[in-house]
Design a protein around this motif. Sequence first.
Motif, PDB file in Angstrom:
ATOM      1  N   LYS A   1      32.839  78.950  28.140  1.00  0.00           N
ATOM      2  CA  LYS A   1      32.172  78.595  28.281  1.00  0.00           C
ATOM      3  C   LYS A   1      33.475  77.218  27.548  1.00  0.00           C
ATOM      4  CE  LYS A   1      27.245  78.899  27.996  1.00  0.00           C
ATOM      5  NZ  LYS A   1      27.291  80.463  28.246  1.00  0.00           N
ATOM      6  N   VAL A   2      33.702  76.022  27.749  1.00  0.00           N
ATOM      7  CA  VAL A   2      34.668  74.588  27.170  1.00  0.00           C
ATOM      8  C   VAL A   2      34.007  73.998  27.012  1.00  0.00           C
ATOM      9  CG1 VAL A   2      37.037  76.913  27.531  1.00  0.00           C
ATOM     10  CG2 VAL A   2      35.885  74.936  28.911  1.00  0.00           C
ATOM     11  N   GLU A   3      34.246  73.199  26.297  1.00  0.00           N
ATOM     12  CA  GLU A   3      34.268  72.136  25.782  1.00  0.00           C
ATOM     13  C   GLU A   3      34.175  70.929  27.160  1.00  0.00           C
ATOM     14  OE1 GLU A   3      34.494  69.891  21.848  1.00  0.00           O
ATOM     15  OE2 GLU A   3      34.057  71.817  21.110  1.00  0.00           O
ATOM     16  N   ASN A   4      33.265  69.998  27.081  1.00  0.00           N
ATOM     17  CA  ASN A   4      34.110  69.066  28.588  1.00  0.00           C
ATOM     18  C   ASN A   4      35.190  70.073  29.891  1.00  0.00           C
ATOM     19  OD1 ASN A   4      34.995  66.753  29.745  1.00  0.00           O
ATOM     20  ND2 ASN A   4      35.347  66.014  28.032  1.00  0.00           N
ATOM     21  N   GLN A   5      33.765  70.827  30.288  1.00  0.00           N
ATOM     22  CA  GLN A   5      34.150  71.821  31.062  1.00  0.00           C
ATOM     23  C   GLN A   5      34.946  71.071  32.371  1.00  0.00           C
ATOM     24  OE1 GLN A   5      31.649  74.590  32.468  1.00  0.00           O
ATOM     25  NE2 GLN A   5      32.557  74.588  34.924  1.00  0.00           N
TER      26      GLN A   5
ATOM     27  N   ASP B   1      36.931  68.182  32.413  1.00  0.00           N
ATOM     28  CA  ASP B   1      37.922  67.655  32.257  1.00  0.00           C
ATOM     29  C   ASP B   1      39.558  69.320  32.077  1.00  0.00           C
ATOM     30  OD1 ASP B   1      37.423  65.096  31.860  1.00  0.00           O
ATOM     31  OD2 ASP B   1      37.553  64.682  29.890  1.00  0.00           O
ATOM     32  N   TYR B   2      38.359  70.035  31.257  1.00  0.00           N
ATOM     33  CA  TYR B   2      39.447  71.753  31.534  1.00  0.00           C
ATOM     34  C   TYR B   2      39.759  71.998  32.935  1.00  0.00           C
ATOM     35  CZ  TYR B   2      40.442  76.026  30.091  1.00  0.00           C
ATOM     36  OH  TYR B   2      41.238  77.295  30.505  1.00  0.00           O
TER      37      TYR B   2
END
Lengths: 225, 492
Positions: free
Chosen positions: A113-117, A119-120
């Motif tokens: 999980k990453v923030e703002n997938q 964009d990532y």
Amino acid sequence: MTAPLLAFKNVGYWYTDKQNPLFQSVNIDFYKNTFYTITGTSGSGKTTFLSLAGGLDRAKEGDIEYDGKSIRKMGLGNFRHDYVSIIFQSYNLIPYMTAYQNIASAMAITSKKVENQEDYILKMLAKVGISEEQAKQRVLTLSGGQQQRVAITRAFCCDNDLIVADEPTGNLDDKTSKEIVKLFTDLAHQENKCVIMVTHDPQIAAQSDVTIQLSNGSFRMLQHV
Amino acid sequence: MNFLKRAFWSMKAKKGKTLLQLVIFTVICVFVLSGLTIQSAAKASSELARQELGGSVTLQVDREAAMEKQQSEQSESDGPPQFTSTPISLDDAESIAALDHVKSYNYSVSASANAEDFDNIESSTSTDDSSDTESDQAPGGDQGRGGMVQADLTVNGTLTSDEAESFSDGEAEIVDGRGIEESDAGSNVAVIEQTLAEENDLEVGDTINISSASDEDTTQELEIVGIYETSSAGSDQAMNFSFLNPYNTIYVPYTAANTLKGEDYTDTVESVTYQMDDAENIDAFIAAAEKTDVDFDVYQLDANDDLYQQMVGPIENVASFAKNIVYLVTIAGAVILALIVMLSIRERKYEMGVLMAIGEKKWKLAGQFITEIVVIAIVAVGLSSIFGNPIANVLGNQLLDQQTTASAETTTTSMQQGPGGGGPMGGGGPGQAVSDAFSQPSEAISSLNINVTWENILILGGIGLAVAIIAALIPSISILRLQPKNILTKQE
Ligand SMILES: Nc1ncnc2c1ncn2[C@@H]1O[C@H](COP(=O)(O)OP(=O)(O)O)[C@@H](O)[C@H]1O
Ligand SMILES: [Mg+2]
């Protein structure tokens, strides 16, 4: 020296004839922050070896440990799920999905999980030269080099410590190959991963940290300085 | 829940395949739904028919058996063949009435009588072309006597006049006072026809005197408790015989009719009609009755459900045909869908290999497959519940049309074989039964009120889901047995 990430312990493997194994009593340690290449003639067992390292197949003899734990005991599916990213010559992307969807699916499966997938993922793809427009079209419409970049980005985004690749540049021209190898080198050295890549190209092998030459069931380690 | 997303992406990417599956699934659902709906409509119609028609069983003397018995006994003596029937004892009648499925029952005793202190309605004496031989069909009441008796009146003894045939048919109707009731047994009361009452200035509360037609010394004083009106025109013979004139029929308690017939008839009845709670139970009732002590060498039970059988026959054929449609289409549909899913298995294998290499759980892979087909199933069920109604109507009524035409043909042919083929029709006599069947071949239920109900859709949903899961599981199982390594390395 630190403990190895992946350790082959007396590993033996054969397909049909136990008396005539592909290899036997293999003891090799793999470390993080290192780029390994495996070379050998066609049919020498490179893919088979890599399948064992990546948890796609089970050793017939001996055991393989990841971080000191037997991968047999943790279950090969769990091992792949938690620790390994696999890249093949044929890219192994899901054809009906876009580049973006391929990576998003893999991240969902491996619970990364990453923030703002979105964009990532787009940022990561941009790094390997895939534009947002390309990221949103079906992967099959991309070139071979672009598809392999997507596969590598998928491995990168899943953030597993062990990355195994079977002739990832096999279908690519020289210039593209070099760029792809650079990506693997960066993964090993900048992201502190353990990268194991099968290749038949001596030039690529020369760029890795360690080359393992496989012939007639024997393994020869070459350290590049 | 990424596998749900993958399922959606996959369906969206492969629009052609998704559409093909949707079309096939919808066709399957329409057929299954039609089958289900027709089945339930047919069931509802035949239930309605059953409730409307009820069904009754008549206990009476087995005349053929009795005749044979007497002929063999009388062949020794030289006298003319005499026919005496053994009346049914009340004990026997009541023991059968106590069985399950009996809604109500009625006794019937008929006798002939002459009017003593009033005038019966005279039949017109116009010439009649019917031959005299026909008059051999004497009314039921005199069968016991044999030969011919002239009488003014027909006396119908009943337990409850409301349940006597002409009243339950609607032919006769009480217009003043009341009918004969169960509690009237033993008392001398009567219900007479309006015309007869008017001709004689009789009213409820008045009394009349009658005498037995067979024995003039047996007389009875009856109190009129009710007046009825009949719409019956009577038979041809009514012209010749006054007691056959419908106006000259009087209803009395069965005990009073027995008194007219003589002492031998005390506590007996000629026939008993048992009304069933449901025509469907007739067979069970007869089977139970045959286990009682009643002597069925002498008596017989006749089911009066010809009309019911005629009505529901085509419906039942349609229902069973509809049931077969459901089975057939469900199985064929599951097979076809599984085949389509399998055709794309090569492509799916690769996809599964990739996902498994990443570390996807096997049940989630199966979950993706199942989701893809279940989504199609849900849309198909939805579509078919919109299109299913008109299609089921066309299909169901077409089927029924074929069935009614076919059964009307067989009815006609069997009727042409003569009265013998008509089957027993109880008290009405065989001649009556045949003409009824002839005049009303269209009594069969000729249209179905087909409406797709929520229950149908629910069952369809269940079947659709089962088909979808089977179609997805069969290929899933073969894929899940594969090793990701084999899938991925063979690709190269
Ligand atoms: N599934 C299999 N069943 C039997 N033999 C196999 C199978 N896969 C590979 N082999 C054999 O094992 C040997 C090593 O194959 P592989 O690992 O694919 O070699 P490489 O990748 O170096 O070309 C070859 O001789 C090949 O024929
Ligand atoms: Mg190989």
